[in-house]
Design an enzyme around this catalytic site. Structure first.
Site, PDB file in Angstrom:
ATOM      1  N   TYR A   1      16.812  -1.109   7.699  1.00 33.54           N
ATOM      2  CA  TYR A   1      15.031  -1.612   7.548  1.00 33.54           C
ATOM      3  C   TYR A   1      14.352  -1.091   8.381  1.00 33.54           C
ATOM      4  O   TYR A   1      13.334  -0.756   8.822  1.00 33.54           O
ATOM      5  CB  TYR A   1      15.400  -2.970   6.856  1.00 33.54           C
ATOM      6  CG  TYR A   1      13.814  -3.179   6.507  1.00 33.54           C
ATOM      7  CD1 TYR A   1      13.073  -2.878   5.290  1.00 33.54           C
ATOM      8  CD2 TYR A   1      12.944  -4.328   7.959  1.00 33.54           C
ATOM      9  CE1 TYR A   1      11.587  -3.608   5.051  1.00 33.54           C
ATOM     10  CE2 TYR A   1      11.401  -4.732   7.256  1.00 33.54           C
ATOM     11  CZ  TYR A   1      10.862  -4.215   6.431  1.00 33.54           C
ATOM     12  OH  TYR A   1       9.605  -4.713   6.285  1.00 33.54           O
TER      13      TYR A   1
ATOM     14  N   ASN B   1       1.806   0.609   1.736  1.00 29.73           N
ATOM     15  CA  ASN B   1       2.017  -1.033   1.844  1.00 29.73           C
ATOM     16  C   ASN B   1       3.560  -1.152   1.605  1.00 29.73           C
ATOM     17  O   ASN B   1       3.784  -1.213   1.665  1.00 29.73           O
ATOM     18  CB  ASN B   1       1.027  -1.647   1.439  1.00 29.73           C
ATOM     19  CG  ASN B   1       1.347  -2.980   1.024  1.00 29.73           C
ATOM     20  OD1 ASN B   1       1.949  -3.715   1.946  1.00 29.73           O
ATOM     21  ND2 ASN B   1       1.786  -2.839  -0.100  1.00 29.73           N
TER      22      ASN B   1
HETATM   23  N1  LIG Z   1       7.193 -10.163   3.411  1.00 25.23           N
HETATM   24  C1  LIG Z   1       7.625 -10.028   4.797  1.00 25.23           C
HETATM   25  O1  LIG Z   1       7.539 -11.054   5.078  1.00 25.23           O
HETATM   26  C2  LIG Z   1       7.083  -8.396   5.052  1.00 25.23           C
HETATM   27  C3  LIG Z   1       7.368  -8.078   7.366  1.00 25.23           C
HETATM   28  C4  LIG Z   1       6.945  -7.095   7.276  1.00 25.23           C
HETATM   29  C5  LIG Z   1       6.637  -6.363   6.890  1.00 25.23           C
HETATM   30  N2  LIG Z   1       6.530  -6.138   5.931  1.00 25.23           N
HETATM   31  C6  LIG Z   1       6.721  -4.699   4.633  1.00 25.23           C
HETATM   32  O2  LIG Z   1       4.945  -5.296   3.979  1.00 25.23           O
HETATM   33  C7  LIG Z   1       5.214  -4.163   3.403  1.00 25.23           C
HETATM   34  C8  LIG Z   1       4.574  -4.966   1.836  1.00 25.23           C
HETATM   35  O3  LIG Z   1       5.675  -6.115   1.156  1.00 25.23           O
HETATM   36  P1  LIG Z   1       5.754  -7.678   0.523  1.00 25.23           P
HETATM   37  O4  LIG Z   1       6.292  -7.997   1.525  1.00 25.23           O
HETATM   38  O5  LIG Z   1       4.334  -7.811   0.329  1.00 25.23           O
HETATM   39  O6  LIG Z   1       6.183  -6.854  -0.598  1.00 25.23           O
HETATM   40  P2  LIG Z   1       6.278  -7.162  -2.289  1.00 25.23           P
HETATM   41  O7  LIG Z   1       5.535  -8.993  -2.037  1.00 25.23           O
HETATM   42  O8  LIG Z   1       7.053  -7.339  -2.708  1.00 25.23           O
HETATM   43  O9  LIG Z   1       5.071  -6.461  -2.878  1.00 25.23           O
HETATM   44  C9  LIG Z   1       6.069  -5.340  -3.008  1.00 25.23           C
HETATM   45  C10 LIG Z   1       4.446  -4.572  -3.873  1.00 25.23           C
HETATM   46  O10 LIG Z   1       5.427  -2.824  -3.515  1.00 25.23           O
HETATM   47  C11 LIG Z   1       5.092  -2.130  -5.211  1.00 25.23           C
HETATM   48  N3  LIG Z   1       6.851  -1.343  -5.076  1.00 25.23           N
HETATM   49  C12 LIG Z   1       8.035  -1.868  -4.592  1.00 25.23           C
HETATM   50  N4  LIG Z   1       8.955  -0.340  -4.339  1.00 25.23           N
HETATM   51  C13 LIG Z   1       7.852   0.505  -5.129  1.00 25.23           C
HETATM   52  C14 LIG Z   1       8.087   1.940  -5.857  1.00 25.23           C
HETATM   53  N5  LIG Z   1       9.217   2.510  -5.685  1.00 25.23           N
HETATM   54  N6  LIG Z   1       6.872   2.310  -5.541  1.00 25.23           N
HETATM   55  C15 LIG Z   1       5.528   1.897  -6.126  1.00 25.23           C
HETATM   56  N7  LIG Z   1       5.682   0.606  -5.433  1.00 25.23           N
HETATM   57  C16 LIG Z   1       6.407  -0.296  -4.831  1.00 25.23           C
HETATM   58  C17 LIG Z   1       5.710  -3.723  -5.524  1.00 25.23           C
HETATM   59  O11 LIG Z   1       5.504  -3.563  -6.940  1.00 25.23           O
HETATM   60  P3  LIG Z   1       6.425  -2.895  -8.152  1.00 25.23           P
HETATM   61  O12 LIG Z   1       7.592  -3.346  -8.242  1.00 25.23           O
HETATM   62  O13 LIG Z   1       5.702  -2.545  -9.567  1.00 25.23           O
HETATM   63  O14 LIG Z   1       5.724  -1.001  -8.146  1.00 25.23           O
HETATM   64  C18 LIG Z   1       4.963  -4.443  -5.104  1.00 25.23           C
HETATM   65  O15 LIG Z   1       3.372  -3.943  -5.805  1.00 25.23           O
HETATM   66  C19 LIG Z   1       6.407  -3.361   2.830  1.00 25.23           C
HETATM   67  O16 LIG Z   1       6.086  -1.959   3.157  1.00 25.23           O
HETATM   68  C20 LIG Z   1       6.991  -4.435   3.620  1.00 25.23           C
HETATM   69  O17 LIG Z   1       8.085  -3.422   3.945  1.00 25.23           O
HETATM   70  C21 LIG Z   1       6.952  -7.485   4.443  1.00 25.23           C
END
Ligand SMILES: NC(=O)c1ccc[n+]([C@@H]2O[C@H](COP(=O)([O-])OP(=O)(O)OC[C@H]3O[C@@H](n4cnc5c(N)ncnc54)[C@H](OP(=O)(O)O)[C@@H]3O)[C@@H](O)[C@H]2O)c1
Length: 262
Positions: free
Chosen positions: A148, A86
């Site tokens: 992206y 994720n």
């Molecule tokens: N939010 C949206 O609208 C959306 C839509 C479609 C898809 N997504 C996808 O859903 C997934 C989760 O996104 P989210 O929206 O939940 O993001 P988020 O709230 O920013 O959370 C991101 C998580 O990933 C961890 N992370 C980031 N970079 C990392 C790295 N280099 N190594 C290890 N852990 C890392 C962060 O923790 P740390 O900073 O402590 O590492 C955090 O736990 C992503 O793949 C994103 O592309 C999101």
């Protein structure tokens, strides 16, 4: 008792997976970069649900981080039954605004880490004849939307291809394609969100519930909301050029600090 490993477990969609899987009685391996936050999350989930939650600090943009998580997934004595790839992020700005180092970091986390972790997990799962992998992509996979979208398109293609190759092994793979979800994602990327209509936002807990249902039904692709299913169907009817214009604007408005730099 089964064990799930979630990357990016401390915020947003990953945290919603952790809450739901812990509530369902699964032990967890929690992966992210911020150890303090991981420990707090592990304690909270253990106290609330009585499950065991391991903390694995790893930066998936680094080889040693990927290797540490792959080694945990390959540990035959402590098997992982479900992997949720994720962890991910957005870069602010459009093509040529984004420094090459940030572009490469995105490919490392979104593609290389997903490839290597899926490989480690499914090798062990195939030996046991069961297991599941959810690779979190995005509806951006189906739209012309910079690096992206391209990286998420790779996640979808890779996951569906591997799912086909492993059909009959007892191991399920599914690409999960959320639309907009209120998490830390947009703020971390410095993206403004005021131009995203309210109806486009999804609830992370409902998204996860729907994803787990789709996995249990053996789907290799999950677009977990009727609104987005309709929208993604409609994109097939819209000319590619027009789609590019619409999709590159939505959610990519710059935050004030970035506008000042431009
Ligand atoms: N939010 C949206 O609208 C959306 C839509 C479609 C898809 N997504 C996808 O859903 C997934 C989760 O996104 P989210 O929206 O939940 O993001 P988020 O709230 O920013 O959370 C991101 C998580 O990933 C961890 N992370 C980031 N970079 C990392 C790295 N280099 N190594 C290890 N852990 C890392 C962060 O923790 P740390 O900073 O402590 O590492 C955090 O736990 C992503 O793949 C994103 O592309 C999101």
């Amino acid at each position: 008792m089964t064990t799930a490993l979630i990357t990016g477990s401390t915020a947003g969609i990953g945290a919603a997976f952790a809450r739901r899987l812990a509530a369902d009685g699964h032990d967890l391996v929690l992966v992210a970069r911020d150890t303090k936050r991981l420990r707090e999350q592990a304690t909270e989930l253990h106290d609330r649900h009585g499950i065991e939650a391991e903390v694995l600090t790893a930066d998936l943009a680094q080889d040693d981080g990927i290797e540490a998580v792959a080694a945990r997934l390959a540990d035959r004595k402590n098997p992982v039954d479900l992997l949720v790839n994720n962890a991910g992020f957005g870069n602010k700005g459009r093509y040529l605004d984004v420094p090459m180092a940030d572009e490469l970091k995105m490919l490392k986390v979104h593609c290389e880490a997903v490839l290597r972790l899926t490989y480690a997990a499914t090798q062990a799962m195939c030996e046991r004849g069961r297991g599941g992998v959810i690779n979190v992509a995005s509806v951006a996979a189906f739209l012309p939307r910079g690096t992206y979208g391209a990286s998420k398109a790779w996640v979808v293609q890779f996951t569906q291809g591997a799912a086909k190759d492993l059909a009959g092994s007892g191991v399920r793979l599914m690409a999960l394609c959320p639309g907009f979800v209120r998490t830390e994602f947009h703020q971390r990327a410095g993206m403004g969100t005021d131009n995203i209509p309210g109806w486009m936002w999804l609830d992370a807990d409902k998204l996860v519930a729907s994803a787990l249902t789709d996995l249990s039904r053996g789907k290799s692709l999950s677009i977990p909301d009727p609104r987005y299913k309709v929208l993604m169907g409609a994109t097939k009817l819209v000319p590619r050029g027009m789609l590019g214009g619409i999709s590159s604007r939505a959610g990519r408005k710059y935050g004030p600090e970035h506008r000042a730099q431009r």
